[in-house]
Scaffold this motif. Sequence first.
Motif, PDB file in Angstrom:
ATOM      1  N   ALA A   1      11.430  10.056  -0.497  1.00  0.00           N
ATOM      2  CA  ALA A   1      11.799  11.577  -0.385  1.00  0.00           C
ATOM      3  C   ALA A   1      12.539  11.736   0.861  1.00  0.00           C
ATOM      4  CB  ALA A   1      10.621  12.150  -0.362  1.00  0.00           C
ATOM      5  N   ASN A   2      13.596  12.605   0.818  1.00  0.00           N
ATOM      6  CA  ASN A   2      14.235  13.268   1.652  1.00  0.00           C
ATOM      7  C   ASN A   2      14.036  14.573   1.934  1.00  0.00           C
ATOM      8  OD1 ASN A   2      16.257  13.303   3.812  1.00  0.00           O
ATOM      9  ND2 ASN A   2      17.999  13.540   2.463  1.00  0.00           N
ATOM     10  N   TYR A   3      13.729  14.895   3.351  1.00  0.00           N
ATOM     11  CA  TYR A   3      13.304  16.360   3.321  1.00  0.00           C
ATOM     12  C   TYR A   3      14.360  16.817   4.094  1.00  0.00           C
ATOM     13  CZ  TYR A   3       8.685  14.979   2.135  1.00  0.00           C
ATOM     14  OH  TYR A   3       7.551  14.522   1.322  1.00  0.00           O
ATOM     15  N   TYR A   4      14.763  18.091   3.803  1.00  0.00           N
ATOM     16  CA  TYR A   4      15.948  19.018   4.603  1.00  0.00           C
ATOM     17  C   TYR A   4      15.198  20.186   5.082  1.00  0.00           C
ATOM     18  CZ  TYR A   4      19.970  22.058   4.887  1.00  0.00           C
ATOM     19  OH  TYR A   4      20.945  22.790   5.682  1.00  0.00           O
ATOM     20  N   THR A   5      15.313  20.463   6.418  1.00  0.00           N
ATOM     21  CA  THR A   5      14.945  21.592   6.927  1.00  0.00           C
ATOM     22  C   THR A   5      15.428  21.805   8.297  1.00  0.00           C
ATOM     23  OG1 THR A   5      12.955  23.037   7.554  1.00  0.00           O
ATOM     24  CG2 THR A   5      12.452  20.579   8.002  1.00  0.00           C
ATOM     25  N   SER A   6      14.831  22.630   9.189  1.00  0.00           N
ATOM     26  CA  SER A   6      15.441  22.928  10.546  1.00  0.00           C
ATOM     27  C   SER A   6      14.432  23.434  11.336  1.00  0.00           C
ATOM     28  CB  SER A   6      16.654  23.478  10.662  1.00  0.00           C
ATOM     29  OG  SER A   6      16.489  24.886  10.403  1.00  0.00           O
ATOM     30  N   THR A   7      14.206  23.228  12.836  1.00  0.00           N
ATOM     31  CA  THR A   7      13.295  24.063  13.403  1.00  0.00           C
ATOM     32  C   THR A   7      13.337  25.439  13.158  1.00  0.00           C
ATOM     33  OG1 THR A   7      13.914  22.241  15.237  1.00  0.00           O
ATOM     34  CG2 THR A   7      12.598  24.168  15.903  1.00  0.00           C
ATOM     35  N   GLU A   8      14.527  25.862  13.007  1.00  0.00           N
ATOM     36  CA  GLU A   8      14.589  27.420  12.679  1.00  0.00           C
ATOM     37  C   GLU A   8      13.899  27.799  11.309  1.00  0.00           C
ATOM     38  OE1 GLU A   8      17.711  26.785  15.597  1.00  0.00           O
ATOM     39  OE2 GLU A   8      16.789  25.526  14.030  1.00  0.00           O
ATOM     40  N   ALA A   9      14.337  26.866  10.361  1.00  0.00           N
ATOM     41  CA  ALA A   9      13.848  27.183   9.149  1.00  0.00           C
ATOM     42  C   ALA A   9      12.358  26.965   8.501  1.00  0.00           C
ATOM     43  CB  ALA A   9      14.695  26.594   8.004  1.00  0.00           C
ATOM     44  N   ALA A  10      11.883  25.842   9.131  1.00  0.00           N
ATOM     45  CA  ALA A  10      10.264  25.602   8.913  1.00  0.00           C
ATOM     46  C   ALA A  10       9.186  26.542   8.856  1.00  0.00           C
ATOM     47  CB  ALA A  10       9.969  24.473   9.984  1.00  0.00           C
ATOM     48  N   PRO A  11       8.684  26.901   7.678  1.00  0.00           N
ATOM     49  CA  PRO A  11       8.092  25.671   6.599  1.00  0.00           C
ATOM     50  C   PRO A  11       9.220  25.560   5.571  1.00  0.00           C
ATOM     51  CG  PRO A  11       6.882  27.441   6.488  1.00  0.00           C
ATOM     52  CD  PRO A  11       7.735  27.864   7.630  1.00  0.00           C
ATOM     53  N   ALA A  12      10.262  26.327   5.422  1.00  0.00           N
ATOM     54  CA  ALA A  12      11.146  26.322   4.291  1.00  0.00           C
ATOM     55  C   ALA A  12      11.896  25.160   4.316  1.00  0.00           C
ATOM     56  CB  ALA A  12      12.227  27.370   4.434  1.00  0.00           C
ATOM     57  N   GLN A  13      12.006  24.484   3.033  1.00  0.00           N
ATOM     58  CA  GLN A  13      12.534  23.174   2.943  1.00  0.00           C
ATOM     59  C   GLN A  13      12.840  22.701   1.679  1.00  0.00           C
ATOM     60  OE1 GLN A  13       9.830  20.047   4.300  1.00  0.00           O
ATOM     61  NE2 GLN A  13       8.300  20.346   2.628  1.00  0.00           N
ATOM     62  N   THR A  14      13.958  21.955   1.475  1.00  0.00           N
ATOM     63  CA  THR A  14      14.202  21.244   0.167  1.00  0.00           C
ATOM     64  C   THR A  14      13.735  19.646   0.021  1.00  0.00           C
ATOM     65  OG1 THR A  14      16.413  20.375   0.631  1.00  0.00           O
ATOM     66  CG2 THR A  14      16.224  22.830  -0.173  1.00  0.00           C
ATOM     67  N   ILE A  15      13.415  19.164  -0.944  1.00  0.00           N
ATOM     68  CA  ILE A  15      12.819  17.861  -1.136  1.00  0.00           C
ATOM     69  C   ILE A  15      13.549  17.313  -2.122  1.00  0.00           C
ATOM     70  CG2 ILE A  15      10.841  16.610  -1.508  1.00  0.00           C
ATOM     71  CD1 ILE A  15       8.894  18.640  -0.597  1.00  0.00           C
TER      72      ILE A  15
ATOM     73  N   VAL B   1      21.160   3.734   1.901  1.00  0.00           N
ATOM     74  CA  VAL B   1      20.053   3.374   2.788  1.00  0.00           C
ATOM     75  C   VAL B   1      18.851   3.843   1.568  1.00  0.00           C
ATOM     76  CG1 VAL B   1      18.352   3.952   4.599  1.00  0.00           C
ATOM     77  CG2 VAL B   1      21.022   3.745   5.017  1.00  0.00           C
ATOM     78  N   ALA B   2      18.930   5.133   1.212  1.00  0.00           N
ATOM     79  CA  ALA B   2      17.869   5.192   0.233  1.00  0.00           C
ATOM     80  C   ALA B   2      17.688   4.307  -0.905  1.00  0.00           C
ATOM     81  CB  ALA B   2      18.209   6.849  -0.258  1.00  0.00           C
ATOM     82  N   ALA B   3      18.898   3.824  -1.299  1.00  0.00           N
ATOM     83  CA  ALA B   3      18.796   2.754  -2.439  1.00  0.00           C
ATOM     84  C   ALA B   3      18.109   1.605  -1.984  1.00  0.00           C
ATOM     85  CB  ALA B   3      20.069   2.661  -2.995  1.00  0.00           C
ATOM     86  N   GLY B   4      18.369   1.243  -0.720  1.00  0.00           N
ATOM     87  CA  GLY B   4      17.882  -0.015  -0.136  1.00  0.00           C
ATOM     88  C   GLY B   4      16.365   0.097   0.071  1.00  0.00           C
ATOM     89  N   LEU B   5      15.893   1.177   0.287  1.00  0.00           N
ATOM     90  CA  LEU B   5      14.445   1.400   0.630  1.00  0.00           C
ATOM     91  C   LEU B   5      13.829   1.434  -0.947  1.00  0.00           C
ATOM     92  CD1 LEU B   5      14.542   4.622   3.210  1.00  0.00           C
ATOM     93  CD2 LEU B   5      13.860   2.188   3.515  1.00  0.00           C
TER      94      LEU B   5
ATOM     95  N   SER C   1       0.786  -1.194  -0.149  1.00  0.00           N
ATOM     96  CA  SER C   1       0.226   0.117  -0.061  1.00  0.00           C
ATOM     97  C   SER C   1       0.868   1.267  -0.043  1.00  0.00           C
ATOM     98  CB  SER C   1      -1.055  -0.130   1.323  1.00  0.00           C
ATOM     99  OG  SER C   1      -0.074  -0.004   2.505  1.00  0.00           O
ATOM    100  N   LEU C   2       2.039   1.161   0.388  1.00  0.00           N
ATOM    101  CA  LEU C   2       2.845   2.384   0.686  1.00  0.00           C
ATOM    102  C   LEU C   2       3.217   2.856  -0.865  1.00  0.00           C
ATOM    103  CD1 LEU C   2       4.088   3.530   3.197  1.00  0.00           C
ATOM    104  CD2 LEU C   2       6.060   2.346   2.897  1.00  0.00           C
ATOM    105  N   LEU C   3       3.024   4.195  -0.987  1.00  0.00           N
ATOM    106  CA  LEU C   3       3.373   5.171  -1.914  1.00  0.00           C
ATOM    107  C   LEU C   3       4.303   6.181  -1.921  1.00  0.00           C
ATOM    108  CD1 LEU C   3      -0.355   5.280  -3.534  1.00  0.00           C
ATOM    109  CD2 LEU C   3       1.520   3.467  -4.203  1.00  0.00           C
ATOM    110  N   LEU C   4       4.556   6.403  -0.641  1.00  0.00           N
ATOM    111  CA  LEU C   4       5.586   7.594  -0.200  1.00  0.00           C
ATOM    112  C   LEU C   4       6.013   7.325   1.047  1.00  0.00           C
ATOM    113  CD1 LEU C   4       6.955  10.439  -0.563  1.00  0.00           C
ATOM    114  CD2 LEU C   4       4.879  11.423   0.419  1.00  0.00           C
ATOM    115  N   LEU C   5       7.404   7.049   1.185  1.00  0.00           N
ATOM    116  CA  LEU C   5       8.071   7.210   2.359  1.00  0.00           C
ATOM    117  C   LEU C   5       8.952   8.301   2.657  1.00  0.00           C
ATOM    118  CD1 LEU C   5      10.064   4.286   3.975  1.00  0.00           C
ATOM    119  CD2 LEU C   5      11.132   6.403   3.583  1.00  0.00           C
TER     120      LEU C   5
END
Length: 490
Positions: free
Chosen positions: A281-295, A267-271, A252-256
């Motif tokens: 998908a890898n999400y890059y942000t921080s407590t300070e930057a949110a909601p700014a992020q890269t995906i 690890v990403a390749a193994g997943l 059922s999983l369509l997004l991790l």
Amino acid sequence: MSRTVTDLLSVRAAAEPGRIALVVPGVGALSAEEWDGYSSGVAAGLLEHGVAQGDRVALVFGNHEWIDYAVAYCAVLKAGAVAVPLSDRLAPVTLRETVRHAGATATICGSGLDGSLTLADLDTGHRGALPVTVEPDDPAQILYTSGTTGKPKGVVATHANLTHGSAPSARRRAFTHSRHLLHAFPIGTNAGQVMLFNALDAHPTVVAQPRFTAERFARLIAEHRAGTVFVVPAMAIELLASGALERHDTSSLLLLGSAAAPLPAAVAAGLARALPRATIANYYTSTEAAPAQTIMIFDPERPGSVGRPSAGGNVRVADEDGCSVPIGTTGEVWLRSAATTRAYYGDPEATRSVFDGGWIRMGDLGYVDDEGYLYLVDRDSDVIKSGAYKVSTLRVEEALYEHPGIVEAAAFGTSHPVLGTTVSAAVVSRTPIAPEALRAFLLDRLAQHELPTRVHTIRALPRNSAGKVDKRLLRAMCAMASDRTETDLP
């Protein structure tokens, strides 16, 4: 249009009163209507206890208490106060210091600490409007950073920051491909707060696993037919190493999504192999930057990238003076938020050093390629200065993760009488690895000055509540003979 957090809840409860917003396996479930009504009753109780607009209220809950925490969080905001989410797993001295630093006038606790309030103490039975006006620019929460490189700081976010990008209608809600979204993030972390807001505003019902184990997590994917899951890299590593994904129906999983720390390429390749139907998908942000992020959607052609900015944000790489550097040049990473930016609570000097006109200094070194993809080199504080070279611990770790016998790896610097610092590494391995074999493996992947001069084999990498490796504690662990074995590479 800016909204308040309480707007999100009231709109959802009116439109979909019976919708189950949050499930905690083995504990219970919470509908949007119940969430809205119960939080109003608790908010009225807070007002009766003298909590005033702008007061800070500490929320101390365990991960099995996600439902009570969600109610308490929205109650504090309905009372016009500011929520300070904290985990009950904090050391008592840390908890006391954090509550003191926030200037909290009250504490709500799931199990009842001395001097704290519980939901049972506060619920007045009131259901409906309250004599409080909350504006989008009002502060809503103070979230304390994980403190891996220094003392934790309180990061203030307004309602407008937290609700930026919220969906005005059911047709535009996030993760519409999923009926259920599963996570195991702890209360009191930025990742945990994102999941709380998914319960408020996204399409799926959010399932919060109180304590992560790979077997149980994979079983919950199958039981709930989860279409979306979120993990930190340590969880992803355990899911792969345990074989749990193979023992349960995860079709059922369509997004991790992976958050909180860089996801090693191996690890990403193994997943991707273990979950052939899912987007990784890898999400890059921080407590300070949110909601700014890269995906970054996993791409074997760009294994080291953390992606491009999303949701109207931006990224730039700058030198020490804040001037942008050319494409491909390493410098300090800054993210730009399209929302009202955050700030440090009670620390204007630190705020000025990190927040600048909508841009947020991330504390990482990296570069951007000619297509706008961001690559991290290292945490600025983690770069190892060895002789005339600067060594990226992320690069060393990526090489170690490629070894089939290594489950987890972390690189760090240790003092050296001549070079100043040399590279050391700590690994968790499936079976013992001969030093000669490991050196031969790494020689094809690392330069001479990047090779670890010492490798420590330990039982598990120490991680903080956000899932990040605590390298200060790791250095201490590796200095203690009872907690490791060490090998000098030939």
